[in-house]
Design an enzyme around this catalytic site. Structure first.
Site, PDB file in Angstrom:
ATOM      1  N   ASP A   2       0.825  -1.203   0.000  1.00 52.57           N
ATOM      2  CA  ASP A   2       0.000   0.000   0.000  1.00 52.57           C
ATOM      3  C   ASP A   2       0.862   1.258   0.000  1.00 52.57           C
ATOM      4  O   ASP A   2       1.942   1.277   0.593  1.00 52.57           O
ATOM      5  CB  ASP A   2      -0.897  -0.029   1.255  1.00 52.57           C
ATOM      6  N   ASN A  50     -10.195  -3.648  -7.031  1.00 52.21           N
ATOM      7  CA  ASN A  50      -9.385  -2.682  -7.803  1.00 52.21           C
ATOM      8  C   ASN A  50      -9.851  -2.526  -9.257  1.00 52.21           C
ATOM      9  O   ASN A  50      -9.509  -1.546  -9.921  1.00 52.21           O
ATOM     10  CB  ASN A  50      -7.897  -3.068  -7.793  1.00 52.21           C
TER      11      ASN A  50
HETATM   12  C1  FPP Z   1      -2.022  -0.122  -3.414  1.00 51.02           C
HETATM   13  O1  FPP Z   1      -1.558   1.193  -3.295  1.00 51.02           O
HETATM   14  C2  FPP Z   1      -1.305  -0.785  -4.512  1.00 51.02           C
HETATM   15  C3  FPP Z   1      -1.918  -1.327  -5.603  1.00 51.02           C
HETATM   16  C4  FPP Z   1      -3.369  -1.332  -5.785  1.00 51.02           C
HETATM   17  C5  FPP Z   1      -1.129  -1.905  -6.725  1.00 51.02           C
HETATM   18  C6  FPP Z   1       0.142  -2.610  -6.367  1.00 51.02           C
HETATM   19  C7  FPP Z   1       0.970  -2.762  -7.585  1.00 51.02           C
HETATM   20  C8  FPP Z   1       2.317  -2.680  -7.653  1.00 51.02           C
HETATM   21  C9  FPP Z   1       3.157  -2.560  -6.464  1.00 51.02           C
HETATM   22  C10 FPP Z   1       3.060  -2.662  -8.974  1.00 51.02           C
HETATM   23  C11 FPP Z   1       2.849  -3.803  -9.880  1.00 51.02           C
HETATM   24  C12 FPP Z   1       2.915  -5.138  -9.225  1.00 51.02           C
HETATM   25  C13 FPP Z   1       3.793  -6.123  -9.562  1.00 51.02           C
HETATM   26  C14 FPP Z   1       3.666  -7.475  -8.907  1.00 51.02           C
HETATM   27  C15 FPP Z   1       4.881  -5.965 -10.530  1.00 51.02           C
HETATM   28  P1  FPP Z   1      -2.566   2.404  -3.584  1.00 51.02           P
HETATM   29  O2  FPP Z   1      -2.561   2.669  -5.050  1.00 51.02           O
HETATM   30  O3  FPP Z   1      -3.913   2.073  -3.025  1.00 51.02           O
HETATM   31  O4  FPP Z   1      -1.879   3.558  -2.798  1.00 51.02           O
HETATM   32  P2  FPP Z   1      -2.610   4.763  -2.008  1.00 51.02           P
HETATM   33  O5  FPP Z   1      -3.406   4.132  -0.892  1.00 51.02           O
HETATM   34  O6  FPP Z   1      -1.465   5.570  -1.509  1.00 51.02           O
HETATM   35  O7  FPP Z   1      -3.448   5.488  -3.017  1.00 51.02           O
END
Ligand code: FPP
Length: 232
Positions: A2, A50
Site C-alpha cells: 500500500d 481494484n
Molecule cells: C495499493 O496502493 C497498490 C496497488 C493497488 C497496486 C500494487 C501494484 C504494484 C506494487 C506494482 C505492480 C505489481 C507487480 C507485482 C509488478 P494504492 O494505489 O492504493 O496507494 P494509495 O493508498 O497511496 O493510493
C-alpha cells in the site's frame, strides 16, 4: 503493497508513477526474500475491488504486471522460484494472463521459494468460491455435511497448496486487512509499517522479520504450555 498513490501524490506525479516505483520494490523484495530464505512470498498486487479504479490506472497496472512477468522470467527460473497466481485470473486481459500462465507452467517444477501474485483476488470472494465447491461436493454425495471441519474446508480454498501464513506485512501506515486472506490470517502475525510501498526495501523486510522473530506465537495456548513443549 500500500501507498503507491500517496508516494506519487507527494511528488506531484501521476498515480501510475507510484505503481511503477512500486514495481521496483517488488523486484527488490522478491530477491531479498529468496536470499533471506523465505519459503513463500505472496504479493497482493490487485484486488477484486481494484477493477473499479479509473480505467487508465487499471490498464497501467496490467502493463506493469506484464512487464514484471516477462522481464523477471529468467531470474525466476534461474533461482528455482515457482510462480503462482491467486485469485480470479480468468478476468485478467490476455496480454497478462498469457505470460502468467506460461511462467506458471515453466516454473511448476521449481522447489525454491514460491512467489504468488494475488491478482483479481479477494479473501471473501475466495471463501465464497470454496463454499460453492464444497456445496457441490455435498450435493453430489462426495462429502457429508457433518464431516466438514476446519481441515476439510480449507482444502477448498485456493491457498490450499501454500504453507500456513506466518507473517502479514502491510505498508503505508494503514492498519487494515482489506479483504486479504481472511481465513488464512487466523494465526498470522501482523506487522504494519509506516513506509510507503515504493520506499519499502530489503532493510525494511529484514526489520519486519526481526519483529516477527520477537513475537510469541501461542496459537491459543499459554506461555507456560509453550515452554513445556520446547523442553521436550
Ligand atoms: C495499493 O496502493 C497498490 C496497488 C493497488 C497496486 C500494487 C501494484 C504494484 C506494487 C506494482 C505492480 C505489481 C507487480 C507485482 C509488478 P494504492 O494505489 O492504493 O496507494 P494509495 O493508498 O497511496 O493510493
Amino acid at each position: 503493497m500500500d501507498g503507491n498513490g500517496r508516494w506519487a501524490q507527494l511528488r506531484g506525479l501521476p498515480r501510475l508513477e507510484g505503481h511503477r516505483a512500486g514495481a521496483e520494490s517488488v523486484r527488490d523484495i522478491t530477491r531479498a526474500a529468496r536470499e533471506l530464505g523465505v519459503e513463500a512470498l505472496t504479493l497482493f498486487a490487485f484486488s477484486s475491488q481494484n477493477w473499479a479504479r479509473p480505467a487508465d490506472e487499471v490498464a497501467g497496472l496490467m502493463e506493469l504486471l506484464r512487464e514484471f512477468i516477462i522481464e523477471e522470467r529468467a531470474e525466476i527460473l534461474d533461482n528455482q522460484i515457482r510462480l503462482e497466481g491467486l485469485g480470479d485470473t480468468e478476468r485478467l486481459p490476455p496480454h497478462v494472463k498469457g505470460p502468467l500462465d506460461e511462467l506458471r507452467s515453466a516454473s511448476a517444477g521449481n522447489r525454491g521459494m514460491v512467489l504468488t501474485l494475488a491478482l483479481s483476488y479477494g479473501g471473501r470472494e475466495s471463501i465464497a468460491s470454496a463454499v460453492r465447491a464444497c456445496a457441490r461436493d455435498v450435493a453430489a454425495g462426495v462429502v457429508k455435511p457433518d464431516d466438514i471441519d476446519v481441515e476439510r474446508f480449507e482444502r477448498y480454498l485456493p491457498t490450499a497448496g501454500l504453507p500456513p501464513v506466518d507473517l502479514l506485512i502491510r505498508t503505508s501506515g494503514e492498519q487494515r486487512i482489506s479483504n486479504f486472506m481472511l481465513w488464512e490470517l487466523a494465526y498470522a502475525e501482523l506487522v504494519f509499517v509506516d513506509v510507503l510501498w515504493p520506499e519499502f526495501r530489503r532493510a525494511h523486510l529484514q526489520g519486519c522479520l526481526e519483529t516477527f522473530g520477537g513475537r510469541e506465537r501461542r496459537f491459543g495456548l499459554t506461555s507456560a504450555q509453550l515452554a513445556d513443549r520446547s523442553d521436550v
